[in-house]
Design an enzyme around this catalytic site. Structure first.
Site, PDB file in Angstrom:
ATOM      1  N   GLU A 113      22.244 -36.893 -24.153  1.00 14.87           N
ATOM      2  CA  GLU A 113      23.656 -36.589 -24.231  1.00 14.87           C
ATOM      3  C   GLU A 113      23.928 -35.242 -23.199  1.00 14.87           C
ATOM      4  O   GLU A 113      23.306 -34.443 -23.493  1.00 14.87           O
ATOM      5  CB  GLU A 113      23.788 -36.064 -25.866  1.00 14.87           C
ATOM      6  CG  GLU A 113      25.275 -36.103 -26.177  1.00 14.87           C
ATOM      7  CD  GLU A 113      25.824 -34.703 -26.081  1.00 14.87           C
ATOM      8  OE1 GLU A 113      26.343 -34.391 -24.961  1.00 14.87           O
ATOM      9  OE2 GLU A 113      25.870 -33.918 -26.792  1.00 14.87           O
ATOM     10  N   LYS A 125      11.372 -29.014 -29.084  1.00 18.89           N
ATOM     11  CA  LYS A 125      11.536 -27.760 -28.097  1.00 18.89           C
ATOM     12  C   LYS A 125      12.954 -27.318 -28.162  1.00 18.89           C
ATOM     13  O   LYS A 125      13.844 -27.867 -27.611  1.00 18.89           O
ATOM     14  CB  LYS A 125      11.199 -28.136 -26.625  1.00 18.89           C
ATOM     15  CG  LYS A 125      10.917 -26.970 -26.054  1.00 18.89           C
ATOM     16  CD  LYS A 125      10.946 -27.204 -24.447  1.00 18.89           C
ATOM     17  CE  LYS A 125      12.184 -27.464 -24.199  1.00 18.89           C
ATOM     18  NZ  LYS A 125      12.871 -25.838 -23.958  1.00 18.89           N
ATOM     19  N   CYS A 184      29.841 -29.346 -25.035  1.00 17.42           N
ATOM     20  CA  CYS A 184      29.888 -30.441 -24.072  1.00 17.42           C
ATOM     21  C   CYS A 184      31.188 -31.331 -24.217  1.00 17.42           C
ATOM     22  O   CYS A 184      31.421 -31.774 -22.913  1.00 17.42           O
ATOM     23  CB  CYS A 184      28.597 -31.403 -24.394  1.00 17.42           C
ATOM     24  SG  CYS A 184      28.580 -31.859 -26.204  1.00 17.42           S
ATOM     25  N   GLU A 218      31.553 -29.123 -14.613  1.00 17.71           N
ATOM     26  CA  GLU A 218      31.528 -28.713 -15.829  1.00 17.71           C
ATOM     27  C   GLU A 218      31.013 -27.072 -15.963  1.00 17.71           C
ATOM     28  O   GLU A 218      30.034 -26.823 -15.369  1.00 17.71           O
ATOM     29  CB  GLU A 218      30.258 -29.299 -16.629  1.00 17.71           C
ATOM     30  CG  GLU A 218      30.177 -28.819 -18.150  1.00 17.71           C
ATOM     31  CD  GLU A 218      29.085 -29.741 -19.034  1.00 17.71           C
ATOM     32  OE1 GLU A 218      29.658 -29.949 -20.008  1.00 17.71           O
ATOM     33  OE2 GLU A 218      27.958 -29.775 -18.449  1.00 17.71           O
TER      34      GLU A 218
END
Length: 487
Positions: free
Chosen positions: A250, A172, A284, A383
């Site tokens: 992750e 996906k 990331c 973040e």
């Protein structure tokens, strides 16, 4: 504009719902794709389950799986220009970066194509007249959920090891950026007849419907997810409430990029900017906390400010563009929200606005932005996933280490110094899954990728990546013909 469908069991399948895919450079509709319902996801999962349990893939040899992966790599290389252009149009990254990503995608399939024949067990010297050994077997149906910042590359990070291990897959892509994954699926369908139906399935849709269906399905044996930490928590909850399937995550990061006063100034400036502004900061592992020793702080931030003014924002299809738009209007607003927070709690050094150029007015652009703050500021702790960096001064090695590790994340870190003893002390003490020395952001399929703490668990890439898709079975063969004699 025709609707691009789901790829299920080697067929293109429509859905009751659709979604418009937007070009972030100009806001125009690029494509219309099927929007998966839970029933659509269940159909893809059922196809993967059937292919694993009863299809010819179960009997495939490692050599056959390797050849299929090499064929996938060949298709990516042959159609690299088309895939790179589509990636840039869909997610906004500069075309030069997309070309690197597509090349890395092919390299990933090649690596796991070679690794497919290197998966093996071991024999164990047990204290008995017996042979004790382990077998490595595919875990089963793998649900692969991919983010929007590196759509095709991160699909390969998951699909490559899954197929090498012998798993079947439901892939996906992120709902914003499905186009290169769908294009890849069509290339596979048309050019690799040896791949049985149901082994690779692609469904397009959002997390609450399609993603949740994969996570909660009793017929999925493994989930590999890349995305935000909060969504990662939801993945774990869904798994806990279903069949306790194996999970690799992750997740987010707030990586420290640490500069000591003896670092080479030119290399440091370049590394600081590249570490946080590559791919518009939608990375990331972005070095979004730049820690600078006090006597270097003003000199380095001044150099960075001068260089930031030269970063060219523009049409990502232009080869001179160094920074494209953010992926969506919603994400632009999120990043601008953090910039507004930064203006209140920190000192703005550079950037912080949307560009004024008429050429860019319809795109989701924001200038590369730099703040000075301490490690308690929200922009230093949360973040942002955009071109926004928090610069933090530190006194000495101990102070740098304390600030660097004072974060809920632990994906990556970098250290810049000419003192190798200092560098190695920092490497040993930094709580991060990836540590770079005098560089920032190199990523190789041969080396493991993953983080500590709330940056997730499990590893992608390298030998470790395929381990995530394997079960270990112990086999004990008794060589003595005497009865056990217990009774």
């Amino acid at each position: 504009m025709s609707v691009q469908k789901h790829y299920i069991n080697n067929e293109w399948v429509s859905s009751k719902k659709t979604r418009e895919i937007v070009n972030p450079f100009n806001g125009e509709t690029l494509a219309v794709v099927a929007e998966a319902t839970r029933n659509d996801a269940d159909s893809a999962i059922a196809a993967a389950r059937e292919a694993f349990d009863r299809g010819p893939w179960r009997e495939s040899t490692a050599q056959q799986r390797g050849r299929i992966l090499f064929a996938m790599a060949g298709l990516v290389r042959k159609h690299a220009a088309m895939l790179a252009e589509l990636e840039t149009l869909n997610c906004g990254k500069p075309i030069v970066e997309s070309e690197f990503d597509v090349n890395d995608t092919a390299s990933c399939f090649e690596y796991y194509g070679g690794l497919a024949t290197k998966i093996h067990g071991e024999t164990l010297p047990v204290p008995d007249n017996a042979i004790n050994m382990t077998l490595r077997e595919p875990i089963g149906v793998a649900g692969l959920i991919v983010p929007w910042n590196y759509p095709l590359l991160l699909a390969a990070w998951k699909l490559g090891p899954a197929l090498a291990a012998g798993c079947t897959a439901v892939l996906k892509p992120a709902e914003q950026t499905p186009l290169t994954t769908l294009a890849f699926a069509r290339l596979v369908q048309e050019n690799i007849p040896d791949l049985p139906p149901g082994v690779v399935n692609v469904i397009t849709g959002d997390g609450p419907a399609a993603g949740r269906a994969i996570v909660e399905s009793m017929n999925v044996d493994k989930v590999a997810f890349t995305g935000g930490t909060e969504t990662g928590r939801e993945v774990l909850k869904g798994v806990a409430n279903s069949n306790l399937k194996k999970v690799s995550l992750e997740l987010g990061g707030k990586s420290p990029n640490i500069f000591f006063s003896d670092a080479d100034l030119d290399a440091a400036t370049d590394g600081a900017l590249f570490g946080v502004f590559i791919n518009q900061g939608e990375v990331c592992s972005a070095g979004s906390r730049i820690l600078i020793q006090q006597d270097l702080f003003r000199k380095l931030t001044s150099r960075m400010k001068d260089m930031m003014a030269k970063i060219r924002l523009g049409d990502p299809m232009n080869r001179d563009t160094k920074m494209g738009p953010l992926v969506s209007k919603e994400h632009l607003e999120r990043v601008e929200g953090y910039i507004a927070i930064g203006r209140k709690e920190a000192k703005l050094i550079a950037g912080g606005r949307r560009p004024s150029s008429k050429e860019l007015k319809n795109g989701y652009f924001v200038e590369p932005t730099m703040f000075e703050c301490d490690n308690k500021a929200r922009i230093a702790r949360e973040e942002i996933f955009g071109p926004v960096v928090a610069c933090i001064p530190f006194k000495n090695e101990d102070d740098a280490l304390q600030i660097a590790n004072d974060t809920p994340y632990g994906l990556a870190a970098a250290v810049w110094s000419r003192d190798i003893f200092r560098c190695l002390r920092m490497v040993k003490s930094l709580r991060a899954g990836i540590v770079w020395v005098n560089t920032m952001q190199p990523c190789y399929v041969e080396a493991p990728w993953g983080g500590y703490k709330q940056s997730g668990h499990g590893r992608e890439l390298s030998l470790h990546g395929v381990e995530e898709f394997l079960e270990t079975k112990q086999v004990h063969i008794n060589l003595s013909e005497r009865p056990i004699g217990w009774y």
